[in-house]
Design a protein around this motif. Structure first.
Motif, PDB file in Angstrom:
ATOM      1  N   ILE B  82       0.965 -12.844   5.032  1.00  0.00           N
ATOM      2  CA  ILE B  82       1.621 -13.552   3.943  1.00  0.00           C
ATOM      3  C   ILE B  82       1.217 -15.018   3.926  1.00  0.00           C
ATOM      4  O   ILE B  82       1.034 -15.613   2.879  1.00  0.00           O
ATOM      5  CB  ILE B  82       3.145 -13.402   4.057  1.00  0.00           C
ATOM      6  CG1 ILE B  82       3.551 -11.973   3.731  1.00  0.00           C
ATOM      7  CG2 ILE B  82       3.850 -14.337   3.117  1.00  0.00           C
ATOM      8  CD1 ILE B  82       5.004 -11.734   3.867  1.00  0.00           C
ATOM      9  N   ARG B  83       1.043 -15.584   5.145  1.00  0.00           N
ATOM     10  CA  ARG B  83       0.676 -16.998   5.193  1.00  0.00           C
ATOM     11  C   ARG B  83      -0.677 -17.229   4.510  1.00  0.00           C
ATOM     12  O   ARG B  83      -0.861 -18.186   3.768  1.00  0.00           O
ATOM     13  CB  ARG B  83       0.611 -17.465   6.645  1.00  0.00           C
ATOM     14  CG  ARG B  83       0.384 -18.947   6.708  1.00  0.00           C
ATOM     15  CD  ARG B  83       0.827 -19.595   7.982  1.00  0.00           C
ATOM     16  NE  ARG B  83       0.678 -18.779   9.164  1.00  0.00           N
ATOM     17  CZ  ARG B  83       1.481 -18.895  10.212  1.00  0.00           C
ATOM     18  NH1 ARG B  83       2.490 -19.720  10.162  1.00  0.00           N
ATOM     19  NH2 ARG B  83       1.294 -18.169  11.285  1.00  0.00           N
ATOM     20  N   ILE B 249       0.010 -13.232  -2.931  1.00  0.00           N
ATOM     21  CA  ILE B 249       1.202 -12.450  -2.610  1.00  0.00           C
ATOM     22  C   ILE B 249       1.448 -11.324  -3.620  1.00  0.00           C
ATOM     23  O   ILE B 249       1.836 -10.218  -3.266  1.00  0.00           O
ATOM     24  CB  ILE B 249       2.442 -13.341  -2.582  1.00  0.00           C
ATOM     25  CG1 ILE B 249       2.226 -14.488  -1.611  1.00  0.00           C
ATOM     26  CG2 ILE B 249       3.665 -12.555  -2.156  1.00  0.00           C
ATOM     27  CD1 ILE B 249       3.337 -15.473  -1.661  1.00  0.00           C
ATOM     28  N   GLY B 250       1.222 -11.631  -4.899  1.00  0.00           N
ATOM     29  CA  GLY B 250       1.465 -10.632  -5.935  1.00  0.00           C
ATOM     30  C   GLY B 250       0.581  -9.414  -5.737  1.00  0.00           C
ATOM     31  O   GLY B 250       1.027  -8.264  -5.818  1.00  0.00           O
ATOM     32  N   HIS B 251      -0.673  -9.669  -5.431  1.00  0.00           N
ATOM     33  CA  HIS B 251      -1.626  -8.606  -5.137  1.00  0.00           C
ATOM     34  C   HIS B 251      -1.150  -7.832  -3.910  1.00  0.00           C
ATOM     35  O   HIS B 251      -1.136  -6.606  -3.886  1.00  0.00           O
ATOM     36  CB  HIS B 251      -2.993  -9.254  -4.887  1.00  0.00           C
ATOM     37  CG  HIS B 251      -4.106  -8.276  -4.759  1.00  0.00           C
ATOM     38  ND1 HIS B 251      -4.893  -8.215  -3.655  1.00  0.00           N
ATOM     39  CD2 HIS B 251      -4.536  -7.315  -5.593  1.00  0.00           C
ATOM     40  CE1 HIS B 251      -5.782  -7.261  -3.813  1.00  0.00           C
ATOM     41  NE2 HIS B 251      -5.589  -6.698  -4.987  1.00  0.00           N
ATOM     42  N   GLY B 252      -0.712  -8.602  -2.888  1.00  0.00           N
ATOM     43  CA  GLY B 252      -0.196  -7.981  -1.675  1.00  0.00           C
ATOM     44  C   GLY B 252       0.988  -7.089  -1.968  1.00  0.00           C
ATOM     45  O   GLY B 252       1.101  -5.986  -1.444  1.00  0.00           O
ATOM     46  N   ALA B 256       1.243  -3.197  -1.416  1.00  0.00           N
ATOM     47  CA  ALA B 256       2.237  -2.685  -0.480  1.00  0.00           C
ATOM     48  C   ALA B 256       3.037  -1.564  -1.133  1.00  0.00           C
ATOM     49  O   ALA B 256       3.343  -0.553  -0.498  1.00  0.00           O
ATOM     50  CB  ALA B 256       3.167  -3.808  -0.035  1.00  0.00           C
ATOM     51  N   VAL B 257       3.356  -1.731  -2.428  1.00  0.00           N
ATOM     52  CA  VAL B 257       4.084  -0.678  -3.136  1.00  0.00           C
ATOM     53  C   VAL B 257       3.225   0.568  -3.215  1.00  0.00           C
ATOM     54  O   VAL B 257       3.675   1.680  -2.953  1.00  0.00           O
ATOM     55  CB  VAL B 257       4.485  -1.144  -4.549  1.00  0.00           C
ATOM     56  CG1 VAL B 257       5.055   0.011  -5.337  1.00  0.00           C
ATOM     57  CG2 VAL B 257       5.478  -2.279  -4.479  1.00  0.00           C
ATOM     58  N   PHE B 258       1.958   0.370  -3.549  1.00  0.00           N
ATOM     59  CA  PHE B 258       1.060   1.492  -3.727  1.00  0.00           C
ATOM     60  C   PHE B 258       0.859   2.247  -2.413  1.00  0.00           C
ATOM     61  O   PHE B 258       0.870   3.478  -2.371  1.00  0.00           O
ATOM     62  CB  PHE B 258      -0.288   0.993  -4.269  1.00  0.00           C
ATOM     63  CG  PHE B 258      -1.233   2.104  -4.600  1.00  0.00           C
ATOM     64  CD1 PHE B 258      -0.872   3.051  -5.543  1.00  0.00           C
ATOM     65  CD2 PHE B 258      -2.462   2.199  -3.979  1.00  0.00           C
ATOM     66  CE1 PHE B 258      -1.736   4.076  -5.856  1.00  0.00           C
ATOM     67  CE2 PHE B 258      -3.324   3.225  -4.294  1.00  0.00           C
ATOM     68  CZ  PHE B 258      -2.959   4.163  -5.230  1.00  0.00           C
ATOM     69  N   PRO B 263       7.219  -2.821   5.640  1.00  0.00           N
ATOM     70  CA  PRO B 263       7.384  -4.196   6.130  1.00  0.00           C
ATOM     71  C   PRO B 263       6.682  -5.217   5.238  1.00  0.00           C
ATOM     72  O   PRO B 263       7.214  -6.275   4.944  1.00  0.00           O
ATOM     73  CB  PRO B 263       6.729  -4.167   7.514  1.00  0.00           C
ATOM     74  CG  PRO B 263       6.726  -2.757   7.912  1.00  0.00           C
ATOM     75  CD  PRO B 263       6.636  -1.956   6.668  1.00  0.00           C
ATOM     76  N   MET B 264       5.498  -4.834   4.781  1.00  0.00           N
ATOM     77  CA  MET B 264       4.733  -5.719   3.902  1.00  0.00           C
ATOM     78  C   MET B 264       5.485  -5.906   2.587  1.00  0.00           C
ATOM     79  O   MET B 264       5.566  -7.014   2.053  1.00  0.00           O
ATOM     80  CB  MET B 264       3.381  -5.054   3.655  1.00  0.00           C
ATOM     81  CG  MET B 264       2.322  -5.955   3.128  1.00  0.00           C
ATOM     82  SD  MET B 264       1.884  -7.219   4.304  1.00  0.00           S
ATOM     83  CE  MET B 264       0.990  -8.284   3.203  1.00  0.00           C
TER      84      MET B 264
END
Lengths: 264, 299
Positions: B82-83, B249-252, B256-258, B263-264
């Motif tokens: 995230i950082r 982050i948005g991409h992350g 993460a949803v996909f 945790p992500m």
């Protein structure tokens, strides 16, 4: 006066636009009887012609049928979400403004908790719980929309309830249903309608966005956002195909935005 | 607020229908390869057999010490990922806000000053056009135009300054489309107001009256609305980053949803929420600094 008539023209345009789309969505299966999922691999990527008015996609599926299917899903979702959100939001808003006390505090707390997360994040989390589920999307979008209705209705109802008109009706012995219909509903009607139209646009955008990042409804569902991703690789061979769901999505949202325009 | 975001994501994720361990095992080894043993192993490893309350306090404690767990996909600590992502997202958001302001203020003020001008009508039509489509459609249109037809800019990804142009432009345009109309309305209200006429009557030049008397009254409501518009910014960030494969982050979050990387997912959602609250607080503070009326009320 000129301002008022201009606004109503805007609304008319929105209404006509949505009406046309609705005719396409409902009329296509009744009159042309196309199957949005029927593949015909030898007839893929055909340009629009007499048989296929909007052409066919990479699997030879009838694009007209798929667009109509996408419209049906969008309209249905918007109807369900806005219906649920409006009814529960108005009820909760009026209840909170009327009863105050702990009901007000609890409802406000819930609303603020939901507001702390941007709507799309909440919808994505819900979409992650059960992937590809229409019910989950419906629940998440309704939950996000509900807060708007609640906050606006509560704010508008508060002055009405402490106003002399409602109180004198109350003293005369009228029941809560009458008080709501006679005093509260006229005060909040226009805003609830505007919110509903905007909410419909928001829910359609939300569903296509979730579809676009591939975590919403699953293929082969003819959902507009999903269709845009699926057709994206064929941009060079068949740009018109990609243009179709984008245009329809654009018209849908524009229609609802125009409809939301409230007379001053 | 950050606490409510955290708790909300916790409750939502824990209320997953079906067995949590089973789901995670399915995410790791594929839906078909899941056995009871695998699920039990996962439950042991992650301590999912304990009571919900124990898990919750544990999780809160980890959160306070900034330990968000490890990503289920890459195995790296979520906080590290995230950082890295946060830097990219902040770059994107900051650039977009600056450019949006650079578009929205001149256009909004000009069209507010002259109602019947070409600027106002063009602004109205183009704002309606941009607002009537999801952000990703706007991004797609820009990709077609500048990347695929004209070949001026790369389509997506991240490699150099030229990669930032399209995502920033997409986000900036979608923000400016809303705020320029608001600035128009506020400008019109300010220049038709009594205090503005009075400033003119007492002999100030049009320019001086505008800068001294109208501009602050345009800025304050615009800023207040910006706070509400931030929802649009955050949602825009998610969509724009996913579309352009911008490593933020948005991409992350959407990945993460996909990939069902819980945790992500919690980490990114939590950060998005915190960011949202933080920027809202910033707006409130600037409101307080700019508007003397809010300060008078305090005293």
């Amino acid at each position: 006066m000129s301002g008022l008539s201009r606004l109503s023209i805007k609304r008319w345009v929105g209404l006509v636009l949505l009406g046309l789309l609705l005719v396409l969505a409902v009329g296509e299966p009744l009159l042309l009887n196309g199957d949005p999922n029927k593949q015909n691999l030898s007839a893929g990527l055909i340009s629009p012609n007499v048989q296929y008015w909007l052409g066919t996609d990479q699997y030879g599926r009838n694009m007209l049928a798929r667009i109509a299917g996408g419209l049906r899903i969008s309209f249905l979702l918007a109807l369900f979400c806005v219906g649920t959100a409006a009814v529960s939001g108005v009820l909760a808003g009026v209840l909170a403004a009327w009863q105050r006390g702990w009901i007000d505090i609890t409802l406000n707390f819930i609303a603020n908790t939901i507001l702390a997360l941007p709507g799309l994040v909440l919808i994505l989390i819900f979409a992650a719980l059960i992937p590809g589920s229409f019910a989950m999307l419906y629940l998440a979008i309704s939950l996000v929309l509900w807060v708007e209705f609640f906050r606006v209705v509560r704010a508008l109802t508060l002055p009405v309830i402490s106003g002399p008109q409602l109180q004198s009706s109350q003293i005369l012995g009228f029941g809560p249903v009458y008080l709501f219909r006679r005093h509260i509903w006229p005060a909040i009607r226009h805003d609830v309608f505007s919110l509903a139209a905007f909410g419909a646009a928001t829910s359609i955008i939300a569903m296509s966005s979730v579809g676009f990042v591939y975590v919403g409804l699953k293929p082969p569902t003819p959902e507009l956002g999903l269709m845009i991703v699926e057709l994206f690789p064929y941009y060079h061979e068949a740009p018109w195909l990609l243009a179709e769901p984008i245009t329809v999505l654009f018209m849908l949202v524009l229609g609802f935005h125009l409809l939301a325009d409230k007379p001053q | 607020m950050a606490w409510s975001v955290g708790t909300l994501t916790f409750v939502l994720v824990r209320s997953l229908p079906g067995d949590m361990a089973y789901k995670i095992a399915a995410g790791r080894y594929g839906e078909d390869a899941v056995t009871i043993e695998a699920a039990n192993a996962v439950a042991q490893e992650l301590g999912l057999n304990r009571s919900a309350l124990a898990q919750y306090t544990d999780w809160m404690w980890n959160l306070l010490s900034l330990d968000l767990g490890n990503s289920l996909v890459t195995g790296a600590p979520v906080i590290e990922e995230i950082r890295i992502q946060l830097g990219y997202t902040l770059t994107l958001a900051a650039l977009a806000i600056v450019i949006a302001a650079m578009i929205a203020f001149p256009v909004g003020i000009l069209s507010g000053l002259k109602k019947e001008s070409v600027v106002n009508k063009t602004a109205l039509v183009s704002s309606t056009f941009i607002r009537s489509q999801p952000v990703f459609c706007l991004g797609l249109l820009l990709i077609f135009c500048f990347a695929m037809e004209l070949n001026w800019l790369p389509v997506a990804g991240f490699g150099g300054p030229s990669y930032t142009v399209l995502p920033v432009l997409t986000l900036a345009l979608s923000l400016a489309a809303v705020s320029n109309r608001l600035i128009t309305n506020n400008t019109r209200r300010a220049v038709t107001s009594g205090y503005f006429h009075f400033a003119r009557v007492k002999g100030l030049s049009q320019r001086r009256a505008f800068v001294r008397h109208a501009l602050p009254n345009i800025l304050i409501p615009t800023l207040a609305f910006m706070g509400i518009q931030l929802i649009g910014l955050i949602e825009g960030v998610i969509m724009v980053e996913s579309l352009f494969a911008w490593p933020g982050i948005g991409h992350g979050l959407s990945h993460a949803v996909f990939a069902r990387d819980i945790p992500m997912l919690q980490g990114t959602a939590l950060l998005m929420g915190t960011l949202f609250v933080l920027v809202n607080a910033l707006v409130d503070i600037s409101q307080y600094v700019l508007d003397p009326r809010t300060r008078d009320q305090e005293q």
